[in-house]
Write an enzyme that holds these catalytic residues in place. Structure first.
Site, PDB file in Angstrom:
ATOM      1  N   ASP A 235      37.469  45.952  25.836  1.00  0.00           N
ATOM      2  CA  ASP A 235      37.783  44.414  26.136  1.00  0.00           C
ATOM      3  C   ASP A 235      36.839  43.476  25.755  1.00  0.00           C
ATOM      4  O   ASP A 235      35.709  43.918  25.073  1.00  0.00           O
ATOM      5  CB  ASP A 235      37.930  44.391  27.811  1.00  0.00           C
ATOM      6  CG  ASP A 235      38.577  43.293  27.923  1.00  0.00           C
ATOM      7  OD1 ASP A 235      38.658  42.666  29.387  1.00  0.00           O
ATOM      8  OD2 ASP A 235      39.208  42.389  27.379  1.00  0.00           O
ATOM      9  N   SER A 236      37.127  42.101  25.605  1.00  0.00           N
ATOM     10  CA  SER A 236      36.443  41.194  24.615  1.00  0.00           C
ATOM     11  C   SER A 236      35.274  40.512  25.441  1.00  0.00           C
ATOM     12  O   SER A 236      34.565  40.128  24.944  1.00  0.00           O
ATOM     13  CB  SER A 236      37.361  40.238  24.124  1.00  0.00           C
ATOM     14  OG  SER A 236      38.044  39.529  25.198  1.00  0.00           O
ATOM     15  N   GLY A 237      35.453  40.685  26.593  1.00  0.00           N
ATOM     16  CA  GLY A 237      34.175  40.179  27.415  1.00  0.00           C
ATOM     17  C   GLY A 237      34.590  38.888  28.251  1.00  0.00           C
ATOM     18  O   GLY A 237      33.858  38.516  29.175  1.00  0.00           O
ATOM     19  N   GLY A 238      35.625  38.312  27.807  1.00  0.00           N
ATOM     20  CA  GLY A 238      35.949  36.977  28.404  1.00  0.00           C
ATOM     21  C   GLY A 238      36.256  37.313  29.865  1.00  0.00           C
ATOM     22  O   GLY A 238      35.458  36.522  30.688  1.00  0.00           O
ATOM     23  N   PHE A 239      36.801  38.083  30.414  1.00  0.00           N
ATOM     24  CA  PHE A 239      37.276  38.222  31.759  1.00  0.00           C
ATOM     25  C   PHE A 239      36.146  38.567  32.613  1.00  0.00           C
ATOM     26  O   PHE A 239      35.728  38.219  33.734  1.00  0.00           O
ATOM     27  CB  PHE A 239      38.277  39.512  32.126  1.00  0.00           C
ATOM     28  CG  PHE A 239      38.728  39.773  33.385  1.00  0.00           C
ATOM     29  CD1 PHE A 239      37.978  40.624  34.118  1.00  0.00           C
ATOM     30  CD2 PHE A 239      39.790  39.354  33.900  1.00  0.00           C
ATOM     31  CE1 PHE A 239      38.332  40.931  35.282  1.00  0.00           C
ATOM     32  CE2 PHE A 239      40.310  39.487  35.128  1.00  0.00           C
ATOM     33  CZ  PHE A 239      39.464  40.432  35.835  1.00  0.00           C
TER      34      PHE A 239
ATOM     35  N   ASP B 222      39.384  35.714  25.149  1.00  0.00           N
ATOM     36  CA  ASP B 222      40.420  34.946  25.837  1.00  0.00           C
ATOM     37  C   ASP B 222      39.651  34.408  27.022  1.00  0.00           C
ATOM     38  O   ASP B 222      38.578  34.958  27.433  1.00  0.00           O
ATOM     39  CB  ASP B 222      41.838  35.797  26.117  1.00  0.00           C
ATOM     40  CG  ASP B 222      41.217  36.841  27.037  1.00  0.00           C
ATOM     41  OD1 ASP B 222      40.321  37.335  26.846  1.00  0.00           O
ATOM     42  OD2 ASP B 222      42.239  37.189  27.858  1.00  0.00           O
TER      43      ASP B 222
ATOM     44  N   GLN C  62      48.488  34.551  27.600  1.00  0.00           N
ATOM     45  CA  GLN C  62      48.107  34.168  28.552  1.00  0.00           C
ATOM     46  C   GLN C  62      49.336  33.307  29.292  1.00  0.00           C
ATOM     47  O   GLN C  62      50.515  33.354  29.014  1.00  0.00           O
ATOM     48  CB  GLN C  62      46.597  33.129  28.809  1.00  0.00           C
ATOM     49  CG  GLN C  62      45.500  34.292  28.322  1.00  0.00           C
ATOM     50  CD  GLN C  62      45.080  35.136  29.487  1.00  0.00           C
ATOM     51  OE1 GLN C  62      45.600  35.126  30.668  1.00  0.00           O
ATOM     52  NE2 GLN C  62      44.285  36.073  29.311  1.00  0.00           N
TER      53      GLN C  62
ATOM     54  N   GLY D 278      45.709  37.732  32.110  1.00  0.00           N
ATOM     55  CA  GLY D 278      46.025  36.612  33.396  1.00  0.00           C
ATOM     56  C   GLY D 278      46.784  37.145  34.237  1.00  0.00           C
ATOM     57  O   GLY D 278      47.184  36.395  35.120  1.00  0.00           O
TER      58      GLY D 278
ATOM     59  N   ASP E 223      45.329  49.732  31.956  1.00  0.00           N
ATOM     60  CA  ASP E 223      44.048  50.219  32.428  1.00  0.00           C
ATOM     61  C   ASP E 223      43.835  49.941  33.625  1.00  0.00           C
ATOM     62  O   ASP E 223      44.194  48.947  34.322  1.00  0.00           O
ATOM     63  CB  ASP E 223      42.836  49.434  31.540  1.00  0.00           C
ATOM     64  CG  ASP E 223      42.368  48.324  32.107  1.00  0.00           C
ATOM     65  OD1 ASP E 223      43.182  47.132  31.758  1.00  0.00           O
ATOM     66  OD2 ASP E 223      41.563  48.218  32.963  1.00  0.00           O
TER      67      ASP E 223
ATOM     68  N   CYS F 146      48.911  69.189  43.750  1.00  0.00           N
ATOM     69  CA  CYS F 146      48.257  68.798  42.389  1.00  0.00           C
ATOM     70  C   CYS F 146      47.634  70.041  41.698  1.00  0.00           C
ATOM     71  O   CYS F 146      47.287  71.039  42.309  1.00  0.00           O
ATOM     72  CB  CYS F 146      47.121  68.058  42.753  1.00  0.00           C
ATOM     73  SG  CYS F 146      45.989  67.513  41.295  1.00  0.00           S
TER      74      CYS F 146
ATOM     75  N   CYS G 211      45.032  69.955  39.605  1.00  0.00           N
ATOM     76  CA  CYS G 211      43.769  69.563  39.019  1.00  0.00           C
ATOM     77  C   CYS G 211      42.589  70.500  39.592  1.00  0.00           C
ATOM     78  O   CYS G 211      42.672  71.255  40.346  1.00  0.00           O
ATOM     79  CB  CYS G 211      43.443  68.088  39.418  1.00  0.00           C
ATOM     80  SG  CYS G 211      42.572  67.955  41.020  1.00  0.00           S
TER      81      CYS G 211
ATOM     82  N   CYS H 287      41.688  70.184  43.271  1.00  0.00           N
ATOM     83  CA  CYS H 287      42.555  70.759  44.172  1.00  0.00           C
ATOM     84  C   CYS H 287      42.866  72.265  44.117  1.00  0.00           C
ATOM     85  O   CYS H 287      43.068  73.001  44.987  1.00  0.00           O
ATOM     86  CB  CYS H 287      43.992  70.176  43.939  1.00  0.00           C
ATOM     87  SG  CYS H 287      43.774  68.388  44.491  1.00  0.00           S
TER      88      CYS H 287
ATOM     89  N   HIS I 163      40.296  64.213  40.536  1.00  0.00           N
ATOM     90  CA  HIS I 163      41.555  64.345  41.136  1.00  0.00           C
ATOM     91  C   HIS I 163      42.337  62.977  40.720  1.00  0.00           C
ATOM     92  O   HIS I 163      43.370  62.980  40.299  1.00  0.00           O
ATOM     93  CB  HIS I 163      41.687  64.499  42.767  1.00  0.00           C
ATOM     94  CG  HIS I 163      42.911  64.400  43.356  1.00  0.00           C
ATOM     95  ND1 HIS I 163      43.704  65.171  43.023  1.00  0.00           N
ATOM     96  CD2 HIS I 163      43.342  63.366  43.676  1.00  0.00           C
ATOM     97  CE1 HIS I 163      45.204  64.597  43.676  1.00  0.00           C
ATOM     98  NE2 HIS I 163      44.884  63.680  44.080  1.00  0.00           N
TER      99      HIS I 163
HETATM  100  C1  LIG Z   1      41.779  43.881  37.393  1.00  0.00           C
HETATM  101  N1  LIG Z   1      42.881  42.857  36.966  1.00  0.00           N
HETATM  102  C2  LIG Z   1      42.572  42.365  35.809  1.00  0.00           C
HETATM  103  N2  LIG Z   1      41.519  42.910  34.881  1.00  0.00           N
HETATM  104  C3  LIG Z   1      41.816  42.070  33.858  1.00  0.00           C
HETATM  105  C4  LIG Z   1      41.254  42.183  32.539  1.00  0.00           C
HETATM  106  C5  LIG Z   1      39.996  42.848  32.322  1.00  0.00           C
HETATM  107  C6  LIG Z   1      40.263  44.406  32.058  1.00  0.00           C
HETATM  108  C7  LIG Z   1      38.818  44.950  32.395  1.00  0.00           C
HETATM  109  O1  LIG Z   1      38.847  45.357  33.730  1.00  0.00           O
HETATM  110  C8  LIG Z   1      37.357  45.647  34.023  1.00  0.00           C
HETATM  111  O2  LIG Z   1      36.375  44.777  33.823  1.00  0.00           O
HETATM  112  C9  LIG Z   1      36.447  43.889  34.484  1.00  0.00           C
HETATM  113  C10 LIG Z   1      37.188  47.191  33.233  1.00  0.00           C
HETATM  114  O3  LIG Z   1      35.693  47.620  33.273  1.00  0.00           O
HETATM  115  C11 LIG Z   1      35.303  47.595  34.825  1.00  0.00           C
HETATM  116  C12 LIG Z   1      37.673  47.063  31.736  1.00  0.00           C
HETATM  117  O4  LIG Z   1      37.373  48.172  31.167  1.00  0.00           O
HETATM  118  C13 LIG Z   1      36.629  48.303  30.237  1.00  0.00           C
HETATM  119  C14 LIG Z   1      38.774  46.374  31.505  1.00  0.00           C
HETATM  120  O5  LIG Z   1      38.902  46.180  30.183  1.00  0.00           O
HETATM  121  C15 LIG Z   1      40.314  46.199  29.565  1.00  0.00           C
HETATM  122  C16 LIG Z   1      41.415  40.975  31.692  1.00  0.00           C
HETATM  123  N3  LIG Z   1      40.719  41.143  30.416  1.00  0.00           N
HETATM  124  C17 LIG Z   1      40.807  40.197  29.275  1.00  0.00           C
HETATM  125  N4  LIG Z   1      40.111  40.035  28.312  1.00  0.00           N
HETATM  126  N5  LIG Z   1      41.878  39.072  29.679  1.00  0.00           N
HETATM  127  C18 LIG Z   1      42.843  39.119  30.770  1.00  0.00           C
HETATM  128  O6  LIG Z   1      43.374  38.132  30.891  1.00  0.00           O
HETATM  129  C19 LIG Z   1      42.338  40.149  31.670  1.00  0.00           C
HETATM  130  C20 LIG Z   1      43.234  39.956  33.179  1.00  0.00           C
HETATM  131  C21 LIG Z   1      42.969  41.082  33.920  1.00  0.00           C
HETATM  132  N6  LIG Z   1      43.443  41.167  35.121  1.00  0.00           N
END
Ligand SMILES: CNc1nc2c(CC[C@H]3O[C@H](OC)[C@H](OC)[C@@H](OC)[C@@H]3OC)c3nc(N)[nH]c(=O)c3cc2[nH]1
Length: 373
Positions: free
Chosen positions: A93-97, A147, A190, A217, A267, A305, A307, A310, A336
């Site tokens: 993931d890009s880090g924004g969230f 993002d 978004q 989002g 994910d 299951c 696994c 189990c 599991h």
């Molecule tokens: C739960 N609802 C949820 N998670 C959103 C993640 C993060 C996914 C991220 O959620 C955890 O990071 C916090 C995971 O790590 C614990 C990441 O795995 C590496 C995962 O990265 C894809 C979003 N990421 C971006 N860049 N943009 C989004 O709009 C967005 C929306 C989400 N809703």
């Protein structure tokens, strides 16, 4: 092409589709569930165990790895695949969230985001350019555009401004994305819970021709029916020959409902996170194995299951390990839960192949219970 989506067939009963995602590190059968390994490790799991339970791709997190150990170190180690000894596909993931969900004091400008490290309080910043360069250094097969995931709920005007800025950031990511690596940069749609903003965001991003599209989002606290509505408002504007990734979504019902609406990738931290407090996803619904009622229960966690946990251990034993704070207990519950979701997607793909995903949905909900879990 770094990443190529192959559409195999569409389910006659629903909008679900069976596909294969070809990447430099291997093929992913879709719809797929992707285990989350935030800090370059799926907590408690070895790569061999992940392969045994059927994981074809795992995730890692730019924000966390940028803070610790730093992307330069991972690059020096030969990239994420070598660093964590995982030779199959990786998505970051890009880090924004994460900036919004983990760090204090953050400030968004057109340039990017300034924030304080949640580890040591250092003042840091991420921009579309730097987030892309960090991901290029980490070397994942699929990387995400930088993002902003607007909070929920949020004012229409805020979501509009944020979504338009995310589209401008996406273009900057594309420009910064180094072609020297065989990596695919996915755009992230978004638009909050507003159909018009979702459509505009999808049109903006598809005009930039990304190799794949995420829907961000969502799964941010909104009622699930809002999420499903936004999928229905967005997916028609995404190209059919590219993968669609619903970010952060992971309960069994949402995986089925998302697949039915044409989502290819999911994910979720849910299975690994709840495993660490002894909560299991089973064919009969959720089960908290640390409950006293399992003290003398010498049967498997889930009789249906296959696994490793189990097949070889009882509820009584796993309950004992968790109560005794033995690490092995949480490893077994994690094995599991991950197997449960990976196997659920095997069944979803089988149902699509046989044009009966709608029927499968009814049967699964009947047994699992439609509870919000
Ligand atoms: C739960 N609802 C949820 N998670 C959103 C993640 C993060 C996914 C991220 O959620 C955890 O990071 C916090 C995971 O790590 C614990 C990441 O795995 C590496 C995962 O990265 C894809 C979003 N990421 C971006 N860049 N943009 C989004 O709009 C967005 C929306 C989400 N809703």
């Amino acid at each position: 092409m770094a990443v190529k989506y192959e559409l195999i067939k569409t389910c006659a009963q629903t909008g679900a589709r069976l596909g294969r995602l070809h990447t430099p590190h291997g093929v992913i059968d879709t719809p797929t569930f992707m285990p989350v390994g935030t800090q370059a490790s799926v907590k408690g799991m070895s790569p061999e165990e992940l392969k045994t339970l059927g994981a074809q791709i795992i995730l890692s997190n730019t924000y966390h790895l940028f803070l610790r150990p730093g992307h330069e170190l991972v690059k020096e180690a030969g990239g994420l695949h070598r660093f964590m000894n995982w030779d199959r596909p990786i998505l970051t993931d890009s880090g924004g969230f994460q900036v919004f969900s983990l760090s204090e004091m953050r400030k968004i400008t057109e340039e990017g985001v300034q924030f304080r490290s949640h580890i040591n309080g250092d003042k840091l910043s991420l921009t579309p350019e730097s987030a892309t360069q960090v991901q290029n250094a980490l070397g994942a097969d699929i990387i995400m555009a930088f993002d902003e995931c607007p909070p929920y709920p949020a004012e229409y005007e805020y979501v509009k401004q944020s979504t338009e800025r995310t589209s401008r950031w996406a273009e900057r990511c594309l420009k910064a994305h180094s072609r020297s690596h065989d990596q695919a940069l996915f755009g992230i749609v978004q638009g909050g819970m507003h159909a018009d903003l979702r459509k505009q965001s999808a049109l903006d991003l598809t005009s930039l021709d990304f190799p794949g599209y995420a829907m961000g989002g969502l799964s941010v606290g909104e009622p699930k029916h809002f999420m499903y509505e936004m999928l229905e408002e967005t997916i028609p504007y995404l190209p059919g020959n590219k993968p669609r990734y619903l970010m952060g979504v992971g309960s069994p019902d949402a995986l089925i409902e998302g697949s039915i609406r044409g989502v290819d990738m999911f994910d979720c931290v849910l299975p690994t996170r709840i495993a660490r407090n002894g909560t299991l996803m089973t064919s009969q619904g959720r089960m908290v194995v640390r409950n006293a009622k399992y003290t003398n229960d010498f049967g498997p966690m889930d009789p249906e299951c296959s696994c490793y946990a189990c097949r070889n251990y009882s509820r009584a034993y796993i309950r004992h390990l968790i109560k005794a704070d033995e690490m092995f207990g949480l490893r077994l519950t994690t094995i599991h839960n991950l197997h449960f979701l990976v196997n659920l997607m095997v069944q979803v793909r089988e149902a699509i192949r046989e044009d009966r995903l709608g029927t499968f949905r009814e049967e699964f909900f009947e047994k699992y219970g439609m509870a919000d879990n």
